[in-house]
Scaffold this active site. Structure first.
Site, PDB file in Angstrom:
ATOM      1  N   TRP A   6       1.704  -9.913   9.537  1.00  0.00           N
ATOM      2  CA  TRP A   6       1.492  -9.465   8.214  1.00  0.00           C
ATOM      3  C   TRP A   6       1.127 -10.487   7.115  1.00  0.00           C
ATOM      4  O   TRP A   6       1.400 -11.614   7.291  1.00  0.00           O
ATOM      5  CB  TRP A   6       2.805  -9.105   7.773  1.00  0.00           C
ATOM      6  CG  TRP A   6       3.512  -9.029   6.499  1.00  0.00           C
ATOM      7  CD1 TRP A   6       3.817  -9.900   5.503  1.00  0.00           C
ATOM      8  CD2 TRP A   6       3.402  -7.780   5.696  1.00  0.00           C
ATOM      9  NE1 TRP A   6       4.081  -9.235   4.101  1.00  0.00           N
ATOM     10  CE2 TRP A   6       3.976  -7.971   4.455  1.00  0.00           C
ATOM     11  CE3 TRP A   6       3.478  -6.326   6.244  1.00  0.00           C
ATOM     12  CZ2 TRP A   6       3.989  -6.816   3.445  1.00  0.00           C
ATOM     13  CZ3 TRP A   6       3.501  -5.346   5.254  1.00  0.00           C
ATOM     14  CH2 TRP A   6       3.763  -5.790   3.729  1.00  0.00           C
TER      15      TRP A   6
ATOM     16  N   ASN B 250       0.613 -10.660   2.577  1.00  0.00           N
ATOM     17  CA  ASN B 250       0.714  -9.924   1.417  1.00  0.00           C
ATOM     18  C   ASN B 250       0.136 -11.024   0.351  1.00  0.00           C
ATOM     19  O   ASN B 250      -1.068 -11.281   0.362  1.00  0.00           O
ATOM     20  CB  ASN B 250       1.969  -9.299   1.148  1.00  0.00           C
ATOM     21  CG  ASN B 250       3.290 -10.155   0.887  1.00  0.00           C
ATOM     22  OD1 ASN B 250       3.409 -10.878   2.136  1.00  0.00           O
ATOM     23  ND2 ASN B 250       3.870 -10.543  -0.051  1.00  0.00           N
ATOM     24  N   ASP B 251       0.927 -11.398  -0.898  1.00  0.00           N
ATOM     25  CA  ASP B 251       0.567 -11.842  -2.054  1.00  0.00           C
ATOM     26  C   ASP B 251      -0.449 -13.130  -1.754  1.00  0.00           C
ATOM     27  O   ASP B 251      -0.048 -13.870  -1.130  1.00  0.00           O
ATOM     28  CB  ASP B 251       1.553 -12.297  -3.127  1.00  0.00           C
ATOM     29  CG  ASP B 251       2.518 -11.204  -3.205  1.00  0.00           C
ATOM     30  OD1 ASP B 251       2.515  -9.921  -2.716  1.00  0.00           O
ATOM     31  OD2 ASP B 251       3.596 -11.518  -3.897  1.00  0.00           O
TER      32      ASP B 251
END
Length: 578
Positions: A65, A67-68
Site C-alpha cells: 500500500w 498513499n500520500d
C-alpha cells in the site's frame, strides 16, 4: 476511418467469458478516512503473478500500500520523495515514511524508510507531513504521529548526517511531540494532522498550518515558532470555511503574478499571490488569494469558491497532493496520490495499491484566476517511436486509429479546431455540474459539436475503451467547453469504480484551438486540457485492452466535422523505479 456509432455499442457475447480471468471481486473501498485499518497488523501476500495494471513510468513501490506523498524536496541536487507506505500489505495500516531519491524526477532509487513508528507519540502510525529547508540549507520534517491514545500530534525529525545528499538516516527530536491537541486549545484529538512546509514571516519567525475542523467547519490552524521546536498556536486560523468538514493535507505557497516561475515558500510581495489547497471529500480544492504576513491572515480573491464547487487541481482521482519549490530549476512541483478504482480484494490479489501522479509543474495562469499544470519536462526523455498524423478533418461519426506506438504506454498530444460554432448545442442554465453533465452526455451520446477526442486503452472492436473528449455548448454570452473522462466502458469487469469525470475548460474556441495531452500508463489515464487549465486523472482496469491488445483512436461522435491540425503520439520507455 470507420463509422463510430455502431462500434460504440458493440459488445460481443464472448467477452463475458473473459471475466473469469479477472483478479477478483469485492466491495469498493472509499479511501480517504485515515482511521480505516490504521491499527491493522496483518501481513497480506499477493496471490497473483499477472500484473497488467502495474505502471511503467509512474512512481510506485514494488508492492504493498502507498498513499500520500510526504515532504518532497531537493537537497544538494538530489530530489527526495517520502510517501505513506504499509510495508506489510496492500491495504492501509502500519504506516511509515518510505523514501526514494532521484536526480531527474523520473528514475528513482529506494532507501530504507526515513521515519517509522518507534515512540509513544507515533506508535500507531507516522502519518503525513512536510519538509522545510531551514537556515544554512538544513532540512527538517514535521509529521503527524498517532500516539497510544490514538491522538494526532505533531513531531519533528532531522537528518542524522547533513553531508549525506541521500539523507538516509533521520533522528526524531527529543522534544517531541511539539504540538498536541488539548481541551485548552480546542482542537479535536482525531482532527489535527498533516503539517505544511513552514515559511518565515517578516519578524523572522516560522509559521506552519495544520489541517483540522470544528464540527463541519474546515480549518487551517496556524502555529508560530522562533526556533522550529517550540510552537505556539495563533489566536485565529489562517483560514476556515463552513460546511467543508475535515481539511486534510493542506498546502500553502506563493505564486508569481508576473511570470510562470516558482517561488520559495517564504516569498511575499506586491506581485505575489498565494494558494491555499486543502483535501476533503476525496478531492483537492484550492483558492487563490492574498496573504497578509503582518496579521497572518489569508483572503481569497473575490469570486473564489471555497466549497466543493470550487477549483480543483484535478477533477478525477487525485488526492492528498503536496508541492515543493525546486530551487535548482526555479519551479514549483506538484505531487499527488492516485488511489485504485479496483476492489480491495483485487488489490490484495495483485499485491499493491496506489501510485503517484506524474510530477507537474504548476504556475498562475495569466488571467490570475486559476493555476495551470503541466507534466514535468523530464518525462519527455522517455518518449520514443514518434508518430505524427497529418492535418485531418474528422467527419461526424468517424473514428481514426493511431497505430505505430505502444498504446498501453504512451504520451499523446492533439489539438482540435471547430469552425461551425454557431451549431453548438444550447447550454441549459441548470447544467452547472460538469461531472453530472459528462455522465449524462457520455462518449456514446451524439451531439452537434462533440463529443470529439481520444479513445484510449481501447480493445479491438471497442468492447472496452476510455474516452477523453470535449463538447462545445452555446452559453448566454460565450461558448462553453466541457472536458470529460468517460470510464463507463473502460472494463467489462463491473466490480471496478467506473465513475465518469468532468470539468469546464476556460478556453475560447472562437479564438484558440482545443488542446489535449493524455498520458497513458496501463491503468492510468492522466489528461491535460487547454494546456493544463483543466486536468482529469482516471484509473482503468480493462480485461481485453491490455498490453498488445490496446489500441488508440481519435474520434468524433458529433454531427459536425472537426479539424485535427496536429496529433503527435509517442511510445513511452519504462522508467527505472526499483
Amino acid at each position: 476511418m470507420a463509422k463510430l456509432s455502431s462500434l460504440l455499442h458493440l459488445l460481443a457475447a464472448s467477452v463475458v467469458l473473459a471475466i473469469s480471468v479477472l483478479l477478483g471481486h469485492g466491495v469498493l473501498h472509499v479511501g480517504a478516512s485515515r482511521s480505516v485499518h490504521r491499527n491493522l497488523q496483518t501481513t497480506v501476500e499477493s496471490t497473483s503473478a499477472m500484473q497488467p495494471y502495474r505502471t511503467s513510468y509512474h512512481f510506485q513501490p514494488p508492492s504493498n500500500w502507498m498513499n500520500d506523498p510526504n515532504g518532497p524536496m531537493i537537497y544538494k541536487g538530489i530530489y527526495h520523495l517520502f510517501y505513506q507506505y504499509n510495508p506489510k500489505g496492500a491495504i492501509p495500516g502500519n504506516i511509515v515514511w518510505a523514501h526514494s531519491t532521484s536526480t531527474d524526477l523520473v528514475n528513482w532509487t529506494p532507501h530504507v524508510p526515513a521515519i517509522v513508528p518507534s515512540e509513544e507519540y507515533d506508535v500507531n502510525g507516522c502519518w503525513s507531513g512536510s519538509a522545510t529547508i531551514l537556515q544554512e540549507h538544513k532540512p527538517a520534517i514535521l509529521y503527524t504521529g498517532v500516539n497510544r491514545q490514538n491522538q494526532q500530534v505533531q513531531n519533528l525529525a532531522v537528518p542524522k548526517n547533513l553531508s549525506d545528499p541521500y539523507l538516509i538516516e533521520w533522528v526524531k527530536s527529543p522534544q517531541n511531540p511539539l504540538m498536541e491537541p488539548t481541551a485548552i486549545n480546542m482542537i479535536s484529538p482525531d482532527s489535527f494532522r498533516d503539517p505544511t512546509t513552514a515559511w518565515v514571516g517578516p519578524d523572522g519567525g516560522w509559521r506552519v498550518i495544520i489541517g483540522s475542523r470544528s464540527n463541519r467547519t474546515g480549518m487551517a490552524i496556524l502555529y508560530r515558532s522562533e526556533d522550529f521546536v517550540n510552537w505556539t498556536k495563533a489566536g485565529h486560523p489562517l483560514y476556515s470555511a463552513n460546511d467543508t468538514g475535515m481539511w486534510e493535507c493542506p498546502d500553502f505557497f506563493p505564486v508569481s503574478a508576473q511570470a510562470p516561475v516558482g517561488l520559495d515558500t517564504s516569498i511575499n510581495g506586491p506581485n505575489v499571490k498565494h494558494v491555499l489547497k486543502v483535501s476533503y471529500s476525496q478531492q483537492d480544492y484550492y483558492t487563490i488569494g492574498t496573504y497578509n504576513s503582518i496579521t497572518d491572515t489569508y483572503v481569497p480573491v473575490e469570486g473564489s469558491v471555497d466549497s466543493n464547487s470550487g477549483l480543483r487541481y484535478d477533477y478525477g482521482k487525485y488526492y492528498a497532493s503536496k508541492t515543493f519549490f525546486d530551487s535548482k530549476n526555479n519551479r514549483r512541483i506538484l505531487w499527488a496520490w492516485i488511489k485504485e478504482s479496483s476492489s480491495e480484494d483485487d488489490d490484495i490479489n495483485k499485491g499493491w495499491s496506489g501510485i503517484q501522479a506524474i510530477p507537474r509543474t504548476l504556475w498562475l495562469d495569466k488571467s490570475g484566476k486559476q493555476l495551470v499544470q503541466w507534466p514535468i519536462l523530464e518525462i519527455e526523455k522517455l518518449r520514443t517511436n514518434q508518430v505524427d498524423l497529418p492535418n485531418q478533418l474528422i467527419e461526424g461519426g468517424a473514428i481514426l486509429e493511431v497505430s505505430g506506438i505502444t498504446a498501453a504506454q504512451a504520451d499523446v498530444e492533439v489539438s482540435f479546431e471547430v469552425k461551425e460554432l454557431g451549431k453548438a448545442e444550447v447550454l441549459d442554465p441548470t447544467w452547472t455540474d460538469p461531472q453530472m453533465l459528462c455522465s449524462r452526455k457520455g462518449a456514446s451520446v451524439k451531439g452537434s459539436l462533440g463529443p470529439f477526442g481520444l479513445l484510449v486503452m481501447a480493445s479491438k472492436g471497442l468492447q472496452e475503451y476510455t474516452a477523453v473528449f470535449f463538447r462545445i455548448f452555446k452559453g448566454q454570452n460565450k461558448y462553453v467547453v466541457l472536458m470529460c473522462s468517460d470510464q463507463n466502458r473502460s472494463s467489462i469487469n463491473n466490480s471496478n469504480d467506473k465513475t465518469t469525470y468532468g470539468a469546464f475548460l476556460d478556453v475560447d474556441p472562437l479564438h484558440e484551438k482545443l488542446s489535449l495531452r493524455t498520458l497513458i500508463d496501463h491503468s492510468i489515464v492522466e489528461s491535460f486540457g487547454g494546456g493544463g487549465k483543466s486536468c482529469i486523472t482516471a484509473r482503468v482496469y480493462p480485461v481485453l485492452a491490455v498490453e498488445d491488445g490496446t489500441h488508440l483512436h481519435v474520434f468524433n461522435n458529433g454531427t459536425e466535422s472537426v479539424g485535427v491540425p496536429k496529433l503527435s503520439a509517442w511510445s513511452m520507455k519504462k522508467a527505472r523505479i526499483n
